[in-house]
Design a protein around this motif. Structure first.
Motif, PDB file in Angstrom:
ATOM      1  N   PRO A  15       8.137   4.516  -9.122  1.00  0.00           N
ATOM      2  CA  PRO A  15       8.098   3.103  -9.503  1.00  0.00           C
ATOM      3  C   PRO A  15       7.470   2.268  -8.396  1.00  0.00           C
ATOM      4  N   GLY A  16       6.866   1.162  -8.786  1.00  0.00           N
ATOM      5  CA  GLY A  16       6.264   0.283  -7.792  1.00  0.00           C
ATOM      6  C   GLY A  16       4.953   0.785  -7.241  1.00  0.00           C
ATOM      7  N   THR A  17       4.273   1.672  -7.959  1.00  0.00           N
ATOM      8  CA  THR A  17       2.973   2.185  -7.525  1.00  0.00           C
ATOM      9  C   THR A  17       1.932   1.926  -8.608  1.00  0.00           C
ATOM     10  N   PHE A  18       0.669   1.942  -8.217  1.00  0.00           N
ATOM     11  CA  PHE A  18      -0.411   1.825  -9.190  1.00  0.00           C
ATOM     12  C   PHE A  18      -1.557   2.739  -8.782  1.00  0.00           C
ATOM     13  N   VAL A  30      -0.988   3.925  -4.926  1.00  0.00           N
ATOM     14  CA  VAL A  30      -0.692   3.077  -3.769  1.00  0.00           C
ATOM     15  C   VAL A  30       0.636   2.388  -4.011  1.00  0.00           C
ATOM     16  N   SER A  31       1.551   2.530  -3.058  1.00  0.00           N
ATOM     17  CA  SER A  31       2.856   1.886  -3.152  1.00  0.00           C
ATOM     18  C   SER A  31       2.764   0.432  -2.689  1.00  0.00           C
ATOM     19  N   THR A  97       0.440   9.811  -3.075  1.00  0.00           N
ATOM     20  CA  THR A  97       0.894   8.430  -2.932  1.00  0.00           C
ATOM     21  C   THR A  97       0.692   7.951  -1.501  1.00  0.00           C
ATOM     22  N   LEU A  98       0.034   6.810  -1.346  1.00  0.00           N
ATOM     23  CA  LEU A  98      -0.107   6.156  -0.050  1.00  0.00           C
ATOM     24  C   LEU A  98       0.973   5.086   0.044  1.00  0.00           C
ATOM     25  N   GLN A  99       1.767   5.147   1.120  1.00  0.00           N
ATOM     26  CA  GLN A  99       2.909   4.253   1.229  1.00  0.00           C
ATOM     27  C   GLN A  99       3.142   3.858   2.682  1.00  0.00           C
TER      28      GLN A  99
END
Length: 381
Positions: A15-18, A30-31, A97-99
């Protein structure tokens, strides 16, 4: 620093990624936390950018944000190398995922050998070190200014990421490399995980004293921010190592779960038989489950215990057994010899209260109830 590879299993999009694109056949996400770290990088690097390119004014923050993007592209190279090698070994990769902490590659299945674990793990740090080397060579020929600062930042950051991720402790890549080595030497993947996880806990404790060590080696005094950063990293490493220990403990109990040992004796009845009569016959032969079959004996459904109990006793004489039986769709018939992780994967992929167990010749062995699996798993703790 990278969060690196996620725990395996079918991994949904966090959640909170696109999605921003695709690399190595995997979605790149990307978070929202990335924007926080990008803003921090822009602010922290602004003074250095002002010195490298005087007169930029507020554009120095734009340049800092561009530098953050460049740094995370190098993190993407690190993660993409994991994904490429994993796919080469036939391991499914759902996304990258990049966070806040860097990057994470979600690999949806455990490596099948120490060799696979080693190569999937080691390529990430090697990619970072390669980026560091190329960036350093580019810095040597750069004319200075903002370009020189960018190459210098890439070189030092990727050198740090590459070296730190080789530290032998989970959840870092170096911990997975250590796991692969212990696994290869002992033949026991769980032992490899435990050794690497304890290595991660040791590294987590040492990370707390990192500001004092760097102050002694480089001079100066550590700041409160240094200790806060060290504390965050220590907590991250400790929680990751602890999760790995718990995972190893759970997985070590799975081999004791064998479907044959947990199967209930089964009674087969025609689907149109009144439920009351089916229950009476099952009690008579001490069967713990009921399977409905065709006139030729082919199983078509498994009576759901919860559905059966919901039918009042006085109504069971008028209700056909098939009305409380679940049709044997794909995934509800399992081989009687299944066990361990394969059993858990099978019932997770197709959740149900009961499963029909079949012998290799296609004959009915019994019925496996999920509640019995849960009970046996808890008893093995």
């Amino acid at each position: 620093m990278t969060d690196d590879r996620a725990p395996r299993g079918t991994t949904p999009r966090p959640p909170g990624t696109f999605k921003v694109g695709s690399v190595a056949g995997s979605d790149v996400l990307v978070s929202a936390s990335w924007f926080l770290i990008a803003g921090l990088i822009a602010v922290i690097t602004a003074p250095a950018i002002e010195r490298a390119e005087p007169g930029l004014g507020d554009l120095k923050y734009v340049a800092g944000a561009a530098l953050a993007v460049l740094l995370y592209l190098s993190v993407l190279a690190h993660e993409a190398s994991h994904a490429l090698v994993a796919r080469r070994f036939g391991l499914p990769v759902s996304h990258i995922t990049l966070q806040f902490f860097g990057g994470m590659t979600s690999i949806d299945r455990e490596p099948e050998s120490p060799r696979q674990e080693f190569w999937v793990s080691v390529v990430g740090p090697l990619a970072s070190l390669a980026v560091a080397l190329v960036s350093f060579l580019a810095y040597l020929v750069a004319s200075g200014g903002l370009i020189g600062l960018a190459f210098s930042g890439l070189a030092w950051t990727n050198l740090f990421v590459g070296v730190v991720n080789l530290v032998p402790g989970l959840p870092l890549d170096g911990g997975r490399i250590l796991k692969a080595l212990v696994w290869g030497a002992s033949g026991d993947t769980h032992r490899g995980t435990i050794v690497a996880a304890w290595g991660g806990r040791v590294v987590a404790l040492l990370a707390i004293g990192w500001p004092l060590l760097t102050a002694k080696l480089l001079g100066g005094r550590p700041t409160v921010i240094d200790f806060v950063f060290a504390g965050v990293i220590s907590m991250f490493l400790w929680s990751g190592a602890t999760a790995a220990l718990e995972s190893a403990r759970v997985r070590s109990r799975l081999p004791h779960l064998l479907a044959r040992d947990l199967a209930r004796r089964t009674l087969t009845v025609p689907g149109e038989l009144p439920l009351a009569e089916a229950v009476r016959r099952a009690q008579e032969v001490e069967a713990g489950s009921i399977v409905t079959v065709t006139s030729s004996g082919i199983p078509v459904g498994v009576v759901n215990e919860a559905a059966l109990l919901s039918v009042p006793a006085e109504r069971r004489a008028w209700v056909p057994t098939s009305s409380v039986a679940r049709t044997l769709d794909d995934g509800l018939s399992l081989p009687s010899g299944i066990g361990g992780e394969e059993l858990i994967k099978a019932i997770s992929a197709r959740p149900s209260g009961e499963y029909l167990l079949l012998d290799p010749d296609g004959s009915i062995f019994g019925v496996l109830a999920t509640s019995d699996v849960d009970r046996a798993f808890r008893a093995s703790a």
